[in-house]
Design an enzyme around this catalytic site. Structure first.
Site, PDB file in Angstrom:
ATOM      1  N   TRP A  11       1.677   0.529 -18.444  1.00 23.23           N
ATOM      2  CA  TRP A  11       1.068  -0.784 -18.172  1.00 23.23           C
ATOM      3  C   TRP A  11       1.963  -1.641 -17.282  1.00 23.23           C
ATOM      4  O   TRP A  11       1.560  -2.723 -16.851  1.00 23.23           O
ATOM      5  CB  TRP A  11       0.794  -1.529 -19.486  1.00 23.23           C
ATOM      6  N   LYS A  12       3.171  -1.196 -17.043  1.00 21.18           N
ATOM      7  CA  LYS A  12       4.143  -1.980 -16.261  1.00 21.18           C
ATOM      8  C   LYS A  12       4.242  -3.411 -16.831  1.00 21.18           C
ATOM      9  O   LYS A  12       4.012  -3.603 -18.023  1.00 21.18           O
ATOM     10  CB  LYS A  12       3.796  -1.976 -14.774  1.00 21.18           C
ATOM     11  N   GLY A 173       1.028   3.093  -6.768  1.00 17.32           N
ATOM     12  CA  GLY A 173       0.426   1.778  -6.552  1.00 17.32           C
ATOM     13  C   GLY A 173      -0.071   1.560  -5.136  1.00 17.32           C
ATOM     14  O   GLY A 173      -0.400   0.436  -4.754  1.00 17.32           O
ATOM     15  N   SER A 212      -1.182   6.904  -8.112  1.00 16.64           N
ATOM     16  CA  SER A 212      -2.582   6.612  -7.783  1.00 16.64           C
ATOM     17  C   SER A 212      -3.554   7.638  -8.354  1.00 16.64           C
ATOM     18  O   SER A 212      -4.583   7.928  -7.742  1.00 16.64           O
ATOM     19  CB  SER A 212      -2.754   6.447  -6.273  1.00 16.64           C
ATOM     20  N   GLY A 233      -0.641   4.372 -13.728  1.00 12.51           N
ATOM     21  CA  GLY A 233      -0.292   2.958 -13.657  1.00 12.51           C
ATOM     22  C   GLY A 233      -1.542   2.099 -13.644  1.00 12.51           C
ATOM     23  O   GLY A 233      -2.127   1.793 -14.678  1.00 12.51           O
ATOM     24  N   GLY A 234      -1.989   1.725 -12.441  1.00 13.85           N
ATOM     25  CA  GLY A 234      -3.112   0.791 -12.294  1.00 13.85           C
ATOM     26  C   GLY A 234      -4.337   1.151 -13.127  1.00 13.85           C
ATOM     27  O   GLY A 234      -4.926   0.287 -13.790  1.00 13.85           O
TER      28      GLY A 234
HETATM   29  C1  PEP Z   1       3.254   4.567 -12.111  1.00 14.05           C
HETATM   30  O1  PEP Z   1       3.667   3.434 -11.992  1.00 14.05           O
HETATM   31  O2  PEP Z   1       3.864   5.359 -12.843  1.00 14.05           O
HETATM   32  C2  PEP Z   1       2.046   4.941 -11.381  1.00 14.05           C
HETATM   33  C3  PEP Z   1       1.739   6.201 -11.264  1.00 14.05           C
HETATM   34  O3  PEP Z   1       1.318   3.896 -10.840  1.00 14.05           O
HETATM   35  P1  PEP Z   1      -0.122   4.018 -10.101  1.00 14.05           P
HETATM   36  O4  PEP Z   1      -0.977   4.933 -10.955  1.00 14.05           O
HETATM   37  O5  PEP Z   1      -0.631   2.612 -10.091  1.00 14.05           O
HETATM   38  O6  PEP Z   1       0.139   4.583  -8.760  1.00 14.05           O
END
Ligand code: PEP
Length: 250
Positions: A11-12, A173, A212, A233-234
């Site tokens: 979730w950062k 991201g 992503s 992440g997102g």
């Molecule tokens: C992450 O921060 O570990 C990540 C994979 O982010 P995202 O999926 O948003 O690229």
């Protein structure tokens, strides 16, 4: 040996008491009995809240986004592995590229963090990955092998209990995903490196892809032979998207 896939949500530094509550409730309501392991990693401040919301769920585990490289003591602002274990944390992300970049974490810090987690009974999710420039310079293999080597070197027998996450920095991201072939090629390199350390580790250790990954591209990435899950992440902040990724891992 077939490895049960793992889908981990990072979730950062996002969330609030209210937003976490609705996200976890939506996840619990929609997840059913997935064919993979699932973990969510909220910010430290919300670990206890999310632990209570999960209420001992047998399906969704609790993870942290970091762990101190130090044991308990005079380390203001740090959170130790034993504290994380105490509040129900079962996984801890270590060496995320955002921490390597913004907190100057080195390979050695990351290896010590992985050790601390293992010693406390927490599974470290060890992140490795190259920048765009490193990829363009043909350095990808060298970089990810160097990053994993530090953990293998310190880890001894313990490395059979780690999780590795290959996260190309240029894909995090950014909406740019490694193609399934690009990701698989790096995962195969990491698998071979684990095999050189121990057959057991190569067979057991799950290597996640992160960068992503979303509801639309997850199935193709997760179909690769050495991709054993995802670090998300997102898309982990949107329950319907995260649940689709979990379903794609089944
Ligand atoms: C992450 O921060 O570990 C990540 C994979 O982010 P995202 O999926 O948003 O690229």
């Amino acid at each position: 040996m077939s490895r049960r896939k793992l889908i981990a949500g990072n979730w950062k530094m996002n969330g609030s008491l209210a937003a976490n509550q609705s996200l976890v409730q939506e996840l619990l309501a929609g997840i059913g009995q997935p064919a993979c392991d699932v973990v969510v990693c909220p910010p430290m401040a919300y670990l206890d809240q999310v632990r209570q919301l999960l209420a001992g769920s047998p399906v969704i585990a609790l993870g942290a986004q970091n762990v101190s490289q130090h044991d308990n003591g005079a380390f203001t602002g740090d959170v130790s592995a034993s504290m994380l274990q105490d509040v129900g944390v079962r996984y801890a992300i270590v060496g995320h590229s955002e921490r390597r970049q913004h907190q100057a974490e080195t390979d050695v810090h990351v290896a010590i963090k992985a050790q601390r987690a293992l010693a406390a009974g927490i599974t470290p999710i060890v992140c490795v990955g190259e920048t765009l420039r490193e990829r363009e310079e043909g350095m990808t293999e060298f970089i990810v092998q160097r990053q994993l080597a530090a953990v293998i070197h310190l880890g001894g027998q313990g490395i059979r209990d780690i999780v590795v996450a290959y996260e190309p920095v240029w894909a995090i991201g950014t909406g740019k995903t490694a193609t399934p072939e690009q990701a698989q090629a790096v995962h195969a390199v990491l698998r071979a490196q684990l095999r050189a350390a121990s057959d057991d580790a190569a067979a057991r250790v799950r290597i996640l892809y992160g960068g992503s990954m979303n509801a639309g591209n997850a199935a193709e990435l997760l179909a690769q032979p050495d991709i054993d899950g995802g670090l998300i992440g997102g898309a982990a902040l949107k329950a319907p998207d995260f649940l689709k990724i979990v379903a794609a891992a089944g």
